[in-house]
Write a protein that holds these residues in place. Sequence first.
Motif, mmCIF file in Angstrom:
data_model
loop_
_atom_site.group_PDB
_atom_site.id
_atom_site.type_symbol
_atom_site.label_atom_id
_atom_site.label_comp_id
_atom_site.label_asym_id
_atom_site.label_seq_id
_atom_site.Cartn_x
_atom_site.Cartn_y
_atom_site.Cartn_z
ATOM 1 N N ILE A 39 9.074 21.631 12.976
ATOM 2 C CA ILE A 39 7.885 22.325 12.487
ATOM 3 C C ILE A 39 7.665 21.913 11.037
ATOM 4 C CG2 ILE A 39 6.835 24.567 12.017
ATOM 5 C CD1 ILE A 39 8.509 25.706 14.301
ATOM 6 N N LEU A 40 6.512 21.339 10.749
ATOM 7 C CA LEU A 40 6.272 20.719 9.454
ATOM 8 C C LEU A 40 5.958 21.732 8.360
ATOM 9 C CD1 LEU A 40 6.043 18.329 11.476
ATOM 10 C CD2 LEU A 40 4.318 17.381 9.956
ATOM 11 N N LYS A 41 6.341 21.345 7.139
ATOM 12 C CA LYS A 41 6.003 22.068 5.924
ATOM 13 C C LYS A 41 5.460 21.061 4.915
ATOM 14 C CE LYS A 41 7.740 25.963 7.438
ATOM 15 N NZ LYS A 41 6.881 27.159 7.702
ATOM 16 N N ARG B 286 0.830 -1.189 0.000
ATOM 17 C CA ARG B 286 0.000 0.000 0.000
ATOM 18 C C ARG B 286 0.872 1.249 0.000
ATOM 19 N NH1 ARG B 286 -2.207 -2.145 5.366
ATOM 20 N NH2 ARG B 286 -0.416 -3.470 4.971
ATOM 21 N N ALA B 287 0.267 2.351 -0.394
ATOM 22 C CA ALA B 287 0.933 3.652 -0.330
ATOM 23 C C ALA B 287 0.290 4.460 0.795
ATOM 24 C CB ALA B 287 0.795 4.389 -1.649
ATOM 25 N N PRO B 288 1.061 5.302 1.473
ATOM 26 C CA PRO B 288 0.470 6.127 2.528
ATOM 27 C C PRO B 288 -0.594 7.064 1.971
ATOM 28 C CG PRO B 288 2.876 6.182 2.606
ATOM 29 C CD PRO B 288 2.503 5.536 1.322
ATOM 30 N N VAL B 289 -1.467 7.498 2.857
ATOM 31 C CA VAL B 289 -2.494 8.483 2.507
ATOM 32 C C VAL B 289 -1.902 9.877 2.704
ATOM 33 C CG1 VAL B 289 -4.776 9.382 3.075
ATOM 34 C CG2 VAL B 289 -4.328 6.918 3.203
ATOM 35 N N THR B 290 -2.112 10.751 1.726
ATOM 36 C CA THR B 290 -1.580 12.110 1.789
ATOM 37 C C THR B 290 -2.590 13.047 2.447
ATOM 38 O OG1 THR B 290 -0.244 11.772 -0.199
ATOM 39 C CG2 THR B 290 -0.691 14.049 0.451
ATOM 40 N N TYR B 291 -2.110 13.782 3.449
ATOM 41 C CA TYR B 291 -2.919 14.789 4.134
ATOM 42 C C TYR B 291 -2.336 16.163 3.816
ATOM 43 C CZ TYR B 291 -5.207 11.067 6.764
ATOM 44 O OH TYR B 291 -5.933 9.946 7.115
ATOM 45 N N GLU B 292 -3.041 16.923 2.972
ATOM 46 C CA GLU B 292 -2.597 18.268 2.630
ATOM 47 C C GLU B 292 -2.793 19.200 3.827
ATOM 48 O OE1 GLU B 292 -1.071 18.925 -0.047
ATOM 49 O OE2 GLU B 292 -1.539 17.212 -1.341
ATOM 50 N N GLU B 293 -2.172 20.355 3.748
ATOM 51 C CA GLU B 293 -2.240 21.307 4.853
ATOM 52 C C GLU B 293 -3.661 21.825 5.093
ATOM 53 O OE1 GLU B 293 1.689 23.871 4.925
ATOM 54 O OE2 GLU B 293 1.224 23.269 2.857
ATOM 55 N N THR B 294 -4.525 21.687 4.096
ATOM 56 C CA THR B 294 -5.920 22.126 4.239
ATOM 57 C C THR B 294 -6.815 21.060 4.859
ATOM 58 O OG1 THR B 294 -6.317 21.420 1.954
ATOM 59 C CG2 THR B 294 -5.763 23.745 2.305
ATOM 60 N N ASN B 295 -6.294 19.836 5.015
ATOM 61 C CA ASN B 295 -7.095 18.762 5.591
ATOM 62 C C ASN B 295 -7.340 19.027 7.077
ATOM 63 O OD1 ASN B 295 -7.464 15.975 6.954
ATOM 64 N ND2 ASN B 295 -7.651 15.492 4.784
ATOM 65 N N PRO B 296 -8.544 18.784 7.584
ATOM 66 C CA PRO B 296 -8.829 19.059 9.003
ATOM 67 C C PRO B 296 -7.987 18.229 9.974
ATOM 68 C CG PRO B 296 -10.662 17.898 7.945
ATOM 69 C CD PRO B 296 -9.752 18.339 6.856
ATOM 70 N N TYR B 297 -7.456 17.071 9.512
ATOM 71 C CA TYR B 297 -6.628 16.249 10.392
ATOM 72 C C TYR B 297 -5.150 16.637 10.348
ATOM 73 C CZ TYR B 297 -10.707 13.213 10.724
ATOM 74 O OH TYR B 297 -11.964 12.720 10.952
ATOM 75 N N TYR B 298 -4.789 17.513 9.412
ATOM 76 C CA TYR B 298 -3.382 17.873 9.258
ATOM 77 C C TYR B 298 -2.816 18.483 10.545
ATOM 78 C CZ TYR B 298 0.881 20.003 7.424
ATOM 79 O OH TYR B 298 2.190 20.364 7.225
ATOM 80 N N GLY B 299 -3.553 19.422 11.135
ATOM 81 C CA GLY B 299 -3.059 20.096 12.334
ATOM 82 C C GLY B 299 -2.832 19.138 13.493
ATOM 83 N N ILE B 300 -3.712 18.146 13.631
ATOM 84 C CA ILE B 300 -3.574 17.166 14.714
ATOM 85 C C ILE B 300 -2.297 16.347 14.518
ATOM 86 C CG2 ILE B 300 -4.625 15.153 15.810
ATOM 87 C CD1 ILE B 300 -7.350 16.264 14.914
ATOM 88 N N MET B 301 -2.070 15.890 13.273
ATOM 89 C CA MET B 301 -0.871 15.109 12.975
ATOM 90 C C MET B 301 0.391 15.960 13.144
ATOM 91 S SD MET B 301 -1.854 12.796 9.681
ATOM 92 C CE MET B 301 -3.151 11.567 9.763
ATOM 93 N N ALA B 302 0.356 17.176 12.635
ATOM 94 C CA ALA B 302 1.528 18.061 12.727
ATOM 95 C C ALA B 302 1.890 18.337 14.176
ATOM 96 C CB ALA B 302 1.258 19.359 11.975
ATOM 97 N N GLN B 303 0.892 18.550 15.015
ATOM 98 C CA GLN B 303 1.133 18.798 16.437
ATOM 99 C C GLN B 303 1.725 17.562 17.108
ATOM 100 O OE1 GLN B 303 -2.407 19.732 18.686
ATOM 101 N NE2 GLN B 303 -1.263 20.895 20.215
ATOM 102 N N PHE B 304 1.229 16.391 16.742
ATOM 103 C CA PHE B 304 1.746 15.135 17.297
ATOM 104 C C PHE B 304 3.214 14.946 16.920
ATOM 105 C CE2 PHE B 304 2.579 10.567 16.752
ATOM 106 C CZ PHE B 304 2.268 10.084 18.019
ATOM 107 N N ILE B 305 3.548 15.175 15.639
ATOM 108 C CA ILE B 305 4.929 15.007 15.176
ATOM 109 C C ILE B 305 5.846 16.046 15.811
ATOM 110 C CG2 ILE B 305 6.434 15.096 13.147
ATOM 111 C CD1 ILE B 305 4.016 14.061 11.517
ATOM 112 N N GLU B 306 5.382 17.299 15.883
ATOM 113 C CA GLU B 306 6.201 18.365 16.472
ATOM 114 C C GLU B 306 6.500 18.083 17.951
ATOM 115 O OE1 GLU B 306 6.038 23.210 17.246
ATOM 116 O OE2 GLU B 306 4.554 22.231 15.941
#
Length: 266
Positions: free
Chosen positions: A183-185, A157-177
Motif C-alpha cells: 500500500i503506497l505512501k 532523464r529523471a522520472p516524473v513525480t506524481y503527487e497523491e493529488t494527481n488524478p493519475y496517482y490512484g491508477i498507478m497506486a492500484q497497479f503497483i498494489e
Amino acid sequence: MLTPQHFSFSLPVWRILYDTLPNEKTSPLLIFELRDKNQLKWAAFDCETGRVCWEQSFPQTTWWTSAIGFYSGILLLHEYAGSEQPAPKKLIAIEALTGRLAWVLEGCKFEHTDGTNLQTSRMGPESAPILENWALSTGEILELACASAQTVSPQWRAPVTYEETNPYYGIMAQFIEKITGNILKKAINYGEISGHLLFFYYFYPTNAVSLSRSILVVNSTKTVLLHETMPSDVESAAFGDYLYDNHHIVLLKKVDEITVIKLPRP
C-alpha cells in the motif's frame, strides 16, 4: 529478471551530473559530486562497464568549489572564495574520462559553451564585463567568437513525480498494489524506457515504523523484471534521486551508495 549492482563511494553523494553534449565515450558516464561538512571529492562512473573510473579531490579546489556542468567530456567547476563572495574567482576544467586537470582560468566566469569552445566573462576596470573565448578541451584563448550555447535532447532523464493529488496517482497506486501487495505512501516517481515501465515508490513494510523505498520495473506485457526494496531515511537530501537513459537506471540506495541496473538491449 534484471540484476542490480551496487557501488559505494568514500563520501556522501551531493550531486549527479551527466554529459549534456555527449559523445560515444561519455554518454554512459556520470559524474558524482561527493561531499560532507569538511571534504569535497569528485568521481566518474561508467554505467556501461560498471566501474568507478576515478574518485579524487583536486588541489585547485576547496569546499567552496561548485559544478557548473558536464559538456563534451569536460567537467567545469567554479571556485568561490566563500559564502560571502558570490562571484567565482576561477574556472576549472577536468577531463571526465581520466580525472586529469585540463586547465584553470583565473578570474573567469562561465557564460556558455557550444561543446567545442566556451565563452567566459570577467569584470573590467569600469565594471563592464569583458567577454573572452577559449577552446573547451585545452583552455587556449581564441580570437573567434564562441558559437551560441548548443542544446540537444538529454539522453539522461529523471522520472516524473506524481503527487497523491494527481488524478493519475490512484491508477498507478492500484497497479503497483496489485502486483506487489504494498500500500503506497507519498508520491510516485514514474518513467518509461524502451517499453519498460519504471515505478519508484514508498510504503510501510509489515510491522515497520519507517518508510521503505522500492523500485518496480515491468515490461510491456506487465512481466515483473525487478522489484527491490531498500530502507530509506526519507529526510535525507540525497535520497529521491533517480536517473535513467535508454539502457541504464541509476538510483541512490544510501547517501554514499548507488544502485545501477542495466536494461536488455533490443
